[in-house]
Enzyme design. Structure first.
Site, PDB file in Angstrom:
ATOM      1  N   SER A 148      -2.759  -6.157  11.055  1.00 44.97           N
ATOM      2  CA  SER A 148      -1.736  -5.247  11.602  1.00 44.97           C
ATOM      3  C   SER A 148      -2.210  -4.737  12.958  1.00 44.97           C
ATOM      4  O   SER A 148      -3.427  -4.715  13.218  1.00 44.97           O
ATOM      5  CB  SER A 148      -1.571  -4.066  10.647  1.00 44.97           C
ATOM      6  OG  SER A 148      -0.808  -3.037  11.242  1.00 44.97           O
ATOM      7  N   TYR A 161      -4.366   2.672   5.345  1.00 46.47           N
ATOM      8  CA  TYR A 161      -3.797   1.398   5.832  1.00 46.47           C
ATOM      9  C   TYR A 161      -4.590   0.905   7.052  1.00 46.47           C
ATOM     10  O   TYR A 161      -4.991  -0.261   7.105  1.00 46.47           O
ATOM     11  CB  TYR A 161      -2.324   1.605   6.181  1.00 46.47           C
ATOM     12  CG  TYR A 161      -1.570   0.339   6.506  1.00 46.47           C
ATOM     13  CD1 TYR A 161      -1.152  -0.517   5.499  1.00 46.47           C
ATOM     14  CD2 TYR A 161      -1.277   0.006   7.823  1.00 46.47           C
ATOM     15  CE1 TYR A 161      -0.446  -1.687   5.803  1.00 46.47           C
ATOM     16  CE2 TYR A 161      -0.575  -1.155   8.134  1.00 46.47           C
ATOM     17  CZ  TYR A 161      -0.159  -2.000   7.115  1.00 46.47           C
ATOM     18  OH  TYR A 161       0.533  -3.153   7.417  1.00 46.47           O
ATOM     19  N   LYS A 165      -6.780  -2.556   7.146  1.00 46.56           N
ATOM     20  CA  LYS A 165      -6.438  -3.655   8.062  1.00 46.56           C
ATOM     21  C   LYS A 165      -7.573  -3.900   9.057  1.00 46.56           C
ATOM     22  O   LYS A 165      -7.834  -5.043   9.440  1.00 46.56           O
ATOM     23  CB  LYS A 165      -5.118  -3.363   8.776  1.00 46.56           C
ATOM     24  CG  LYS A 165      -3.906  -3.325   7.824  1.00 46.56           C
ATOM     25  CD  LYS A 165      -3.632  -4.683   7.191  1.00 46.56           C
ATOM     26  CE  LYS A 165      -2.389  -4.693   6.329  1.00 46.56           C
ATOM     27  NZ  LYS A 165      -2.072  -6.010   5.772  1.00 46.56           N
TER      28      LYS A 165
HETATM   29  N1  LIG Z   1       6.531  -4.992   7.752  1.00 44.74           N
HETATM   30  C1  LIG Z   1       5.737  -4.626   8.748  1.00 44.74           C
HETATM   31  O1  LIG Z   1       6.154  -3.919   9.690  1.00 44.74           O
HETATM   32  C2  LIG Z   1       4.302  -5.091   8.807  1.00 44.74           C
HETATM   33  C3  LIG Z   1       3.593  -4.894  10.000  1.00 44.74           C
HETATM   34  C4  LIG Z   1       2.270  -5.317  10.063  1.00 44.74           C
HETATM   35  C5  LIG Z   1       1.674  -5.916   8.962  1.00 44.74           C
HETATM   36  N2  LIG Z   1       2.404  -6.084   7.811  1.00 44.74           N
HETATM   37  C6  LIG Z   1       1.750  -6.691   6.663  1.00 44.74           C
HETATM   38  O2  LIG Z   1       2.482  -7.843   6.267  1.00 44.74           O
HETATM   39  C7  LIG Z   1       2.338  -8.030   4.865  1.00 44.74           C
HETATM   40  C8  LIG Z   1       3.721  -8.140   4.214  1.00 44.74           C
HETATM   41  O3  LIG Z   1       4.436  -6.961   4.500  1.00 44.74           O
HETATM   42  P1  LIG Z   1       5.966  -6.773   4.121  1.00 44.74           P
HETATM   43  O4  LIG Z   1       6.550  -5.911   5.142  1.00 44.74           O
HETATM   44  O5  LIG Z   1       6.586  -8.086   3.802  1.00 44.74           O
HETATM   45  O6  LIG Z   1       5.794  -5.902   2.772  1.00 44.74           O
HETATM   46  P2  LIG Z   1       6.705  -5.806   1.458  1.00 44.74           P
HETATM   47  O7  LIG Z   1       8.099  -6.183   1.760  1.00 44.74           O
HETATM   48  O8  LIG Z   1       6.440  -4.461   0.896  1.00 44.74           O
HETATM   49  O9  LIG Z   1       6.047  -6.929   0.502  1.00 44.74           O
HETATM   50  C9  LIG Z   1       4.743  -6.775   0.029  1.00 44.74           C
HETATM   51  C10 LIG Z   1       4.391  -7.956  -0.856  1.00 44.74           C
HETATM   52  O10 LIG Z   1       3.064  -7.756  -1.359  1.00 44.74           O
HETATM   53  C11 LIG Z   1       3.081  -8.027  -2.755  1.00 44.74           C
HETATM   54  N3  LIG Z   1       2.034  -7.277  -3.458  1.00 44.74           N
HETATM   55  C12 LIG Z   1       1.821  -5.938  -3.413  1.00 44.74           C
HETATM   56  N4  LIG Z   1       0.809  -5.623  -4.233  1.00 44.74           N
HETATM   57  C13 LIG Z   1       0.386  -6.778  -4.804  1.00 44.74           C
HETATM   58  C14 LIG Z   1      -0.627  -7.089  -5.756  1.00 44.74           C
HETATM   59  N5  LIG Z   1      -1.424  -6.149  -6.293  1.00 44.74           N
HETATM   60  N6  LIG Z   1      -0.794  -8.384  -6.124  1.00 44.74           N
HETATM   61  C15 LIG Z   1      -0.005  -9.349  -5.590  1.00 44.74           C
HETATM   62  N7  LIG Z   1       0.968  -9.115  -4.697  1.00 44.74           N
HETATM   63  C16 LIG Z   1       1.167  -7.842  -4.313  1.00 44.74           C
HETATM   64  C17 LIG Z   1       4.482  -7.641  -3.207  1.00 44.74           C
HETATM   65  O11 LIG Z   1       4.841  -8.395  -4.354  1.00 44.74           O
HETATM   66  P3  LIG Z   1       4.972  -7.817  -5.852  1.00 44.74           P
HETATM   67  O12 LIG Z   1       5.453  -6.406  -5.759  1.00 44.74           O
HETATM   68  O13 LIG Z   1       5.933  -8.786  -6.433  1.00 44.74           O
HETATM   69  O14 LIG Z   1       3.602  -7.955  -6.431  1.00 44.74           O
HETATM   70  C18 LIG Z   1       5.317  -8.109  -2.026  1.00 44.74           C
HETATM   71  O15 LIG Z   1       5.672  -9.458  -2.176  1.00 44.74           O
HETATM   72  C19 LIG Z   1       1.509  -6.840   4.355  1.00 44.74           C
HETATM   73  O16 LIG Z   1       0.144  -7.189   4.286  1.00 44.74           O
HETATM   74  C20 LIG Z   1       1.717  -5.807   5.441  1.00 44.74           C
HETATM   75  O17 LIG Z   1       0.683  -4.865   5.498  1.00 44.74           O
HETATM   76  C21 LIG Z   1       3.714  -5.703   7.711  1.00 44.74           C
END
Ligand SMILES: NC(=O)c1ccc[n+]([C@@H]2O[C@H](COP(=O)([O-])OP(=O)(O)OC[C@H]3O[C@@H](n4cnc5c(N)ncnc54)[C@H](OP(=O)(O)O)[C@@H]3O)[C@@H](O)[C@H]2O)c1
Length: 256
Positions: A148, A161, A165
């Site tokens: 991130s 967080y 990261k």
């Molecule tokens: N969206 C942003 O703005 C952003 C920016 C920078 C970085 N990121 C990073 O990108 C990644 C995806 O983000 P997103 O926005 O797509 O988040 P999201 O929509 O909240 O999805 C998170 C995913 O992680 C899975 N997860 C959570 N805990 C888990 C566990 N214990 N075991 C296995 N799977 C787990 C969830 O699946 P289940 O609930 O089905 O387990 C879900 O598929 C994350 O690492 C986030 O930090 C996101």
């Protein structure tokens, strides 16, 4: 074959994406499926993964939905074992599963701290370790973790967080140097805000949205598909000499 079709070729490659039940992970999995890869879809929500796997299969690619909790070593090892039994090996691992708790540092609970580190940092390590073992043995593999912008810049109300990261960036370097002799490349991608479920509430708040984009030189947030270029580069043969790197996909936020 020309350079592009030779080096950006995912046909027959097996790609495992953690956290692919929704958001960025789901979009990354679908993008690799469109590029001809076999997909291993992994998260805790098996019903959602089964549905995504059906969609992928109906478009002609192979997909295996597997339940995993990335915090738990046994669960991670079982998922890797099942994936390798089905496809022979995992060529590319995308460590995408993640969680965020937004709270002032003075208020964040111990449970929220532990949960964030367990999913984002320990989970990334456990998956890299389990998949990395066979990659080291095979003398080939690519690991890409989703870090991130908050691995590089502090942000109020995101203490666990940011720490998790930042840990991923250093974990990426440490694994990269250890596995470089075995032709396993370990890299990360660092997005700023991406439009997903994780950020929906905050981006739907007009005041917060304006505050967010003020910090981004490109004056907007990212769509999930704007991450694909960076991820596909690091997953492809075109990045055969790139390792230990975190590629910013942040509209210039960390370039100020
Ligand atoms: N969206 C942003 O703005 C952003 C920016 C920078 C970085 N990121 C990073 O990108 C990644 C995806 O983000 P997103 O926005 O797509 O988040 P999201 O929509 O909240 O999805 C998170 C995913 O992680 C899975 N997860 C959570 N805990 C888990 C566990 N214990 N075991 C296995 N799977 C787990 C969830 O699946 P289940 O609930 O089905 O387990 C879900 O598929 C994350 O690492 C986030 O930090 C996101």
């Amino acid at each position: 074959m020309d350079y592009i079709s030779e080096n950006y070729n995912f046909k027959g490659k097996t790609v495992a994406v953690t956290g692919s039940s929704r958001g960025l992970g789901k979009e990354i999995a679908l993008a690799f499926a469109r590029a001809g890869a076999n997909l291993v879809l992994a998260s805790r929500s098996i019903d959602k993964l089964e549905q995504i796997a059906e969609d992928i299969k109906s478009s002609g690619s192979k997909a295996l939905p597997l339940e995993v909790d990335v915090r738990v070593k046994k669960s991670v090892e079982a998922f890797v074992e099942k994936a390798c039994a089905e496809f022979g090996r995992i060529d590319i691992l995308i460590n995408n599963a993640g969680v965020i708790y937004r709270a002032p540092a003075t208020e964040l609970s111990e449970e929220q701290w532990d949960e964030t580190i367990a999913i984002n940092l320990k989970g990334t390590f456990l998956c890299s370790q389990a998949v990395g073992r066979s990659m080291v043995e095979n003398r080939a593999g690519k690991i890409i973790s989703i870090a991130s912008d908050k691995a590089f810049v502090g942000f109020p109300g995101r203490v666990a967080y940011c720490a998790s990261k930042g840990g991923i960036v250093m974990l990426t370097k440490a694994l990269a140097v250890e596995w470089a002799p075995f032709n396993v490349q370990v890299n990360a991608v660092a997005p700023t805000y991406v439009e997903t479920e994780m950020t929906r509430d905050i981006l739907n708040d007009p005041e917060k949205y304006q505050e967010i984009i003020k910090a981004i030189p490109m004056n907007r947030v990212s769509k999930p598909d704007e991450l694909f270029g960076a991820i596909m580069l690091l997953a492809s043969d075109a990045s055969s000499f790139i390792t230990g790197h975190t590629l910013m996909v942040d509209g210039g936020l960390t370039a100020w």
